[in-house]
Design an enzyme around this catalytic site. Structure first.
Site, PDB file in Angstrom:
ATOM      1  N   ASP A   1      45.042  32.410  51.475  1.00 41.46           N
ATOM      2  CA  ASP A   1      45.717  33.628  51.052  1.00 41.46           C
ATOM      3  C   ASP A   1      46.925  33.188  50.226  1.00 41.46           C
ATOM      4  O   ASP A   1      47.320  32.010  50.257  1.00 41.46           O
ATOM      5  CB  ASP A   1      46.154  34.429  52.281  1.00 41.46           C
ATOM      6  CG  ASP A   1      46.918  35.692  51.920  1.00 41.46           C
ATOM      7  OD1 ASP A   1      46.537  36.360  50.942  1.00 41.46           O
ATOM      8  OD2 ASP A   1      47.906  35.991  52.610  1.00 41.46           O
TER       9      ASP A   1
ATOM     10  N   ASP B   1      50.306  35.383  49.328  1.00 41.40           N
ATOM     11  CA  ASP B   1      51.611  35.841  49.812  1.00 41.40           C
ATOM     12  C   ASP B   1      51.745  35.600  51.310  1.00 41.40           C
ATOM     13  O   ASP B   1      50.920  36.054  52.101  1.00 41.40           O
ATOM     14  CB  ASP B   1      51.791  37.325  49.498  1.00 41.40           C
ATOM     15  CG  ASP B   1      51.745  37.593  48.001  1.00 41.40           C
ATOM     16  OD1 ASP B   1      52.546  36.976  47.282  1.00 41.40           O
ATOM     17  OD2 ASP B   1      50.907  38.386  47.563  1.00 41.40           O
TER      18      ASP B   1
ATOM     19  N   SER C   1      46.795  40.555  45.999  1.00 40.98           N
ATOM     20  CA  SER C   1      47.818  40.735  44.972  1.00 40.98           C
ATOM     21  C   SER C   1      47.203  40.672  43.577  1.00 40.98           C
ATOM     22  O   SER C   1      46.092  40.182  43.371  1.00 40.98           O
ATOM     23  CB  SER C   1      48.901  39.661  45.101  1.00 40.98           C
ATOM     24  OG  SER C   1      49.657  39.856  46.269  1.00 40.98           O
TER      25      SER C   1
ATOM     26  N   GLU D   1      46.128  39.563  39.997  1.00 41.46           N
ATOM     27  CA  GLU D   1      45.653  38.239  39.591  1.00 41.46           C
ATOM     28  C   GLU D   1      46.695  37.477  38.772  1.00 41.46           C
ATOM     29  O   GLU D   1      46.855  36.258  38.922  1.00 41.46           O
ATOM     30  CB  GLU D   1      44.352  38.383  38.789  1.00 41.46           C
ATOM     31  CG  GLU D   1      43.630  37.078  38.533  1.00 41.46           C
ATOM     32  CD  GLU D   1      44.133  36.346  37.292  1.00 41.46           C
ATOM     33  OE1 GLU D   1      43.985  35.105  37.237  1.00 41.46           O
ATOM     34  OE2 GLU D   1      44.687  37.023  36.394  1.00 41.46           O
TER      35      GLU D   1
END
Length: 325
Positions: free
Chosen positions: A88, A90, A206, A208
């Site tokens: 992942d 963030d 989020s 790209e």
């Protein structure tokens, strides 16, 4: 009468086994039940949690525990490697949420004179919704749309998209200025994987462009060339739906069961497990108190030596089903 078991915990990588009271480590036999390691099993004499960034360890902690507990031993080096290591973004690569995305959302709201501010606690609740556009839409649906927002459904989608585009520009400026550092151990683990020929990808809800900016600016362009990015609207359904992880496995040409995911949130963990993948959680500022009971392992961060929590060998060990009686 049941007797207790002994928990062995080292300050390096480890795996978990449930051990029969009369068994020895040399005579363990395979059983079809897997046990999960979370921080709740940590012996306080071996691990003292100070914060998400600080843990004090002793070289080895020993303690007698009830038979219902789990026996953990230092993992031996594994020859098994994941087919893919999926991160992942963030909260995993960078702890971006509180001082990155939240600030950029608020600056966007201020520029558009919407009269909206997301404080730290509110944003923590909104993070339960995957995706920035989805987050704003849910918030406005619940609290009321700003006076400057259009009334039609399609016009509102365009309004949200324009807000998100500006928010992404502001966020990327923060990243380009290198104001948000990588979390400890991220570069180390990625280098280990790339060095062993393991596929590495970032799978995020989020935008790209924002994810690419983080990978390129903070991990370096050289690493970025070798890392595949799956982000934003590349799939129609965001986490906790497994679509983005299944897309990554399909695109990379690997079996989901041979993938190891590094996540920081409950919705990310749910997505990884629904995709049939192993998942390690590295807690972040907003997710420390979330429920990670379904994770294959939980740590405060990845870490660099001498504060390393796990490495590529540990990721591989998760794929070697440790079934014991």
């Amino acid at each position: 009468m049941a007797s207790s078991t002994t928990t062995f915990i080292s300050s390096t990588s480890f795996f978990c086994r449930k051990v029969h009271p009369k068994s020895s480590l040399a005579n363990l036999k395979h059983k079809d039940h897997e046990h999960i390691l979370t921080s709740s099993f940590f012996d306080p004499t071996a691990f003292t949690l100070k914060s998400s960034r600080a843990i004090t360890t002793t070289p080895l902690g020993l303690r007698r525990l009830p038979p219902s507990r789990v026996n953990c031993a230092a993992a031996s080096p594994s020859s098994t490697l994941p087919a893919a290591l999926l991160f992942d973004c963030d909260g995993v690569l960078v702890d971006t949420e509180k001082d990155g995305h939240r600030i950029s959302f608020n600056e966007t709201f201020q520029e558009r004179e919407l009269g909206v501010t997301w404080d730290v606690d509110l944003y923590g609740e909104l993070l339960k919704i995957g995706g920035g556009k989805e987050r704003m839409t849910a918030y406005f649906n619940q609290t009321g749309w700003p006076a400057k927002a259009p009334s039609g459904e399609e016009e509102r989608k365009q309004f949200i998209a324009s807000l998100h585009k500006r928010k992404t520009e502001l966020f990327m400026a923060l990243i380009e200025k290198r104001l948000l550092p990588l979390r400890p151990g991220v570069a180390k683990l990625i280098d280990q994987a790339l060095g062993q020929g393991v596929n590495v990808a970032v799978c995020s809800t989020s935008n790209e462009k924002a994810v690419s900016a983080i990978v390129s600016n903070l991990l370096s362009p050289e690493r970025a060339e070798k890392i595949k990015i799956f982000a934003g609207d590349v799939v129609p359904r965001k986490k906790p739906d497994p679509a983005i992880y299944l897309l990554a496995a399909s695109t990379l040409g690997v079996e989901p069961s041979r993938c190891v995911v590094v996540e920081d949130s409950a919705i990310g963990l749910a997505a990884a497990k629904a995709a049939g993948m192993k998942c390690i959680v590295t807690k972040s500022g907003y997710t420390a108190d979330e429920d990670f009971l379904n994770a294959d392992a939980v740590f405060d961060f990845i870490g660099d030596p001498p504060e390393e929590r796990f490495d590529l060998a540990f990721c591989g060990s998760l794929l070697e089903k440790q079934y014991v009686s």
